[in-house]
Design a protein around this motif. Structure first.
Motif, PDB file in Angstrom:
ATOM      1  N   ALA A  28       1.831  -4.183   1.275  1.00  0.00           N
ATOM      2  CA  ALA A  28       0.786  -3.207   1.587  1.00  0.00           C
ATOM      3  C   ALA A  28      -0.434  -3.897   2.191  1.00  0.00           C
ATOM      4  N   ALA A  29      -0.773  -5.064   1.668  1.00  0.00           N
ATOM      5  CA  ALA A  29      -1.914  -5.816   2.187  1.00  0.00           C
ATOM      6  C   ALA A  29      -1.647  -6.306   3.611  1.00  0.00           C
ATOM      7  N   ALA A  31       0.159  -4.828   5.851  1.00  0.00           N
ATOM      8  CA  ALA A  31       0.017  -3.674   6.738  1.00  0.00           C
ATOM      9  C   ALA A  31      -1.449  -3.427   7.088  1.00  0.00           C
ATOM     10  N   VAL A  32      -2.335  -3.589   6.108  1.00  0.00           N
ATOM     11  CA  VAL A  32      -3.767  -3.418   6.352  1.00  0.00           C
ATOM     12  C   VAL A  32      -4.274  -4.505   7.287  1.00  0.00           C
ATOM     13  N   THR A  35      -3.308  -4.140  11.024  1.00  0.00           N
ATOM     14  CA  THR A  35      -3.974  -3.079  11.788  1.00  0.00           C
ATOM     15  C   THR A  35      -5.490  -3.243  11.847  1.00  0.00           C
ATOM     16  N   GLU A  36      -6.089  -3.831  10.799  1.00  0.00           N
ATOM     17  CA  GLU A  36      -7.547  -3.886  10.725  1.00  0.00           C
ATOM     18  C   GLU A  36      -8.118  -5.294  10.604  1.00  0.00           C
ATOM     19  N   ARG A  45      -9.257  -2.131  -1.682  1.00  0.00           N
ATOM     20  CA  ARG A  45      -8.606  -1.469  -0.548  1.00  0.00           C
ATOM     21  C   ARG A  45      -7.097  -1.425  -0.715  1.00  0.00           C
ATOM     22  N   VAL A  46      -6.504  -2.522  -1.110  1.00  0.00           N
ATOM     23  CA  VAL A  46      -5.049  -2.573  -1.269  1.00  0.00           C
ATOM     24  C   VAL A  46      -4.604  -1.648  -2.400  1.00  0.00           C
ATOM     25  N   GLY A  48      -6.066   1.055  -3.297  1.00  0.00           N
ATOM     26  CA  GLY A  48      -6.154   2.411  -2.778  1.00  0.00           C
ATOM     27  C   GLY A  48      -4.969   2.770  -1.905  1.00  0.00           C
ATOM     28  N   GLU A  49      -4.499   1.817  -1.110  1.00  0.00           N
ATOM     29  CA  GLU A  49      -3.331   2.053  -0.255  1.00  0.00           C
ATOM     30  C   GLU A  49      -2.093   2.355  -1.088  1.00  0.00           C
ATOM     31  N   LEU A  50      -2.023   1.744  -2.253  1.00  0.00           N
ATOM     32  CA  LEU A  50      -0.857   1.929  -3.121  1.00  0.00           C
ATOM     33  C   LEU A  50      -1.014   3.098  -4.082  1.00  0.00           C
ATOM     34  N   LYS A  54      -7.944  -0.693  -8.846  1.00  0.00           N
ATOM     35  CA  LYS A  54      -8.059  -2.125  -8.599  1.00  0.00           C
ATOM     36  C   LYS A  54      -7.600  -2.924  -9.810  1.00  0.00           C
TER      37      LYS A  54
END
Length: 232
Positions: A28-29, A31-32, A35-36, A45-46, A48-50, A54
């Motif tokens: 997941a990290a 992928a972030v 792109t960013e 952030r990671v 939240g993606e999952l 935290k």
């Protein structure tokens, strides 16, 4: 860090079955970051993606630095399978091309693979795969390591230039475009630059990766040939 990268971290024996995995978190990290950029990575952030908090992630990874280390080794991937029928130079050329593709797929690797750090099994496997073809050559152990370092540095530089140029324009085209106006006004001060840019065949542009690699491998081949003559 060693336990995370090399898979020897003991698994918790109590409590509910883990809902996450270290690989899933790192994926997941990645992928972030793809792109960013790496700056966008944080535990918050990671998580939240999952769809988790935290604090949930800390059961698997102590913090961002450790997460980035796992991301790096996972994104690098397993070392490439090289053509065993090719000679050492052919195998190293294949290796370099695969490394260039990897940097293109995950540009943030240019940052995370720089400098001294603990490496994971995939990254160490890439080094193993590059050194193996040089094992029976006339190069010393130190020279074999240096040869791989030089090739890696070349690939890294071209990848950085390609990244800076952006997806719509290749490095040499961008350089020519940026210099055209300046040279139109001040070309007499830089005759060698003006002559070179004016005589460039478009079909030969953007070959720095292949050209540089060919020069490196040719230099190594020449050194080996000289040693063979000296030992003969």
């Amino acid at each position: 860090m060693t336990e995370l990268l090399w898979g020897s971290r003991p698994q918790p024996r109590r409590g509910p079955k883990p809902a996450l995995t270290l690989e899933g978190i790192a994926t997941a990290a990645i992928a972030v970051a793809d792109t960013e950029g790496l700056a966008a990575i944080s535990m918050q952030r990671v998580a939240g993606e999952l769809g988790y908090t935290k604090m949930s992630l800390y059961r698997y990874v102590p913090g961002k630095a450790e997460l980035v280390a796992v991301m790096t080794d996972l994104a690098i991937g397993e070392p490439p399978q090289l053509d065993q029928d090719a000679d050492w130079a052919g195998q190293l050329a294949q290796w370099a091309e695969r490394l260039f593709v990897g940097f293109g797929a995950h540009p943030w690797l240019l940052e995370t693979t720089a400098g001294p750090r603990l490496v994971g099994p995939n990254e160490l496997g890439w080094l193993e795969r590059a050194l193996a073809p040089l094992g029976d050559t006339a190069l010393s152990a130190a020279e074999r390591l240096d040869a791989v370092t030089v090739i890696t540095g070349h690939v890294r530089t071209i990848a950085q230039q390609s990244l800076a140029a952006g997806p719509q324009q290749r490095p040499e085209e961008q350089l020519t475009s940026a210099m055209t106006q300046v040279l139109a006004e001040h070309g007499e001060r830089y005759p060698a630059v003006l002559a070179a840019l004016g005589a460039v065949d478009p079909a030969e542009q953007n070959q720095a990766m292949a050209f540089g690699l060919r020069c490196i491998l040719s230099g190594l081949r020449q050194l080996m040939a000289e040693r063979a003559v000296g030992n003969g």
